[in-house]
Design an enzyme around this catalytic site. Structure first.
Site, PDB file in Angstrom:
ATOM      1  N   ASP A   1       0.669  -1.030  -0.051  1.00 28.26           N
ATOM      2  CA  ASP A   1      -0.159  -0.015   0.103  1.00 28.26           C
ATOM      3  C   ASP A   1       0.757   1.303  -0.048  1.00 28.26           C
ATOM      4  O   ASP A   1       2.186   1.202   0.376  1.00 28.26           O
ATOM      5  CB  ASP A   1      -0.946  -0.075   1.179  1.00 28.26           C
TER       6      ASP A   1
ATOM      7  N   ASP B   1      -0.064   5.134   0.931  1.00 24.17           N
ATOM      8  CA  ASP B   1      -0.486   6.125   1.995  1.00 24.17           C
ATOM      9  C   ASP B   1      -0.247   5.474   3.115  1.00 24.17           C
ATOM     10  O   ASP B   1      -1.044   4.662   3.630  1.00 24.17           O
ATOM     11  CB  ASP B   1      -1.763   6.903   1.599  1.00 24.17           C
TER      12      ASP B   1
END
Length: 219
Positions: free
Chosen positions: A8, A10
């Site tokens: 991922d 953020d």
């Protein structure tokens, strides 16, 4: 045995979740809107969402507004802010270097727009570690649906069950679990609750710990 790692972005690779949070007030001010009263529910529930799911989430808190107009405004402000550079999370460079040494394939799977993902990778010098990126627009259903991780595994040519998914958000952990990946949470802002603890395989305090677990053969 782990054969590939799906990142991922953020809150996991870069300390950007807090930056995203600061963009909502100027977005609302520019559009003449009031900020939601329950900010914790708004921020926590929206992390990891994209496309229709993000718009539906925004609509709940801004019932009289066009959610797509809000999304486009916040993306505009995000592009301006992120162009200045973003901070890496502790251990990111070391983990990526270890994965490269081990020749483990890696890919970014983020709900953020592709342009922002690429910009963050370039400004931080992390682009060289990734050949591929999957963004929210590449799949039909965003997190917590498993689509983005299944697509990432498909592009790498690796069975999702042999992939390590690294996530910080609740929606991301839900998506990793639903996909059938080995899911490790590295909490950023929100700490796991009982539901989330039942979904991940491990919880690590930072990416240094993830790296050590890989080196020790515990992942």
């Amino acid at each position: 045995m782990i054969k590939a790692v799906i990142f991922d972005m953020d809150g996991l690779m870069f300390d950007t979740e807090r930056l995203w949070d600061t963009l909502w007030e100027p977005t609302c001010r520019a559009l003449g809107l009031e900020m939601p009263q329950d900010l914790e529910a708004f921020f926590t529930g929206g992390r990891g969402l994209a496309g229709v799911k993000l718009n539906e989430h925004i609509q709940k808190f801004f019932p009289q507004a066009d959610p797509q107009v809000i999304v486009e405004k916040i993306w505009e402000l995000a592009e301006q802010r992120f162009a200045q550079g973003v901070p890496c999370k502790p251990g990111l460079a070391e983990l990526l270097e270890t994965l490269e040494e081990k020749k483990l394939p890696r890919i970014v799977a983020s709900s953020s727009p592709r342009a922002l993902i690429q910009k963050n990778l370039e400004t931080t010098g992390m682009a060289r570690y990734f050949d591929q990126v999957v963004c929210g627009a590449d799949v039909r259903h965003s997190k917590p649906a498993p689509d983005i991780f299944l697509e990432a595994a498909r592009r790498l040519g690796v069975d999702i069950r042999d992939c390590l998914v690294l996530e910080d958000s609740f929606n991301g952990v839900r998506a990793g679990h639903a996909a059938g990946a080995v899911t490790v949470m590295v909490p950023d802002i929100a700490q796991p609750d009982e539901e989330i603890r039942a979904l991940y395989n491990r919880c690590c305090k930072d990416l240094f710990e993830v790296r050590q677990l890989l080196l020790d053969g515990q992942l």
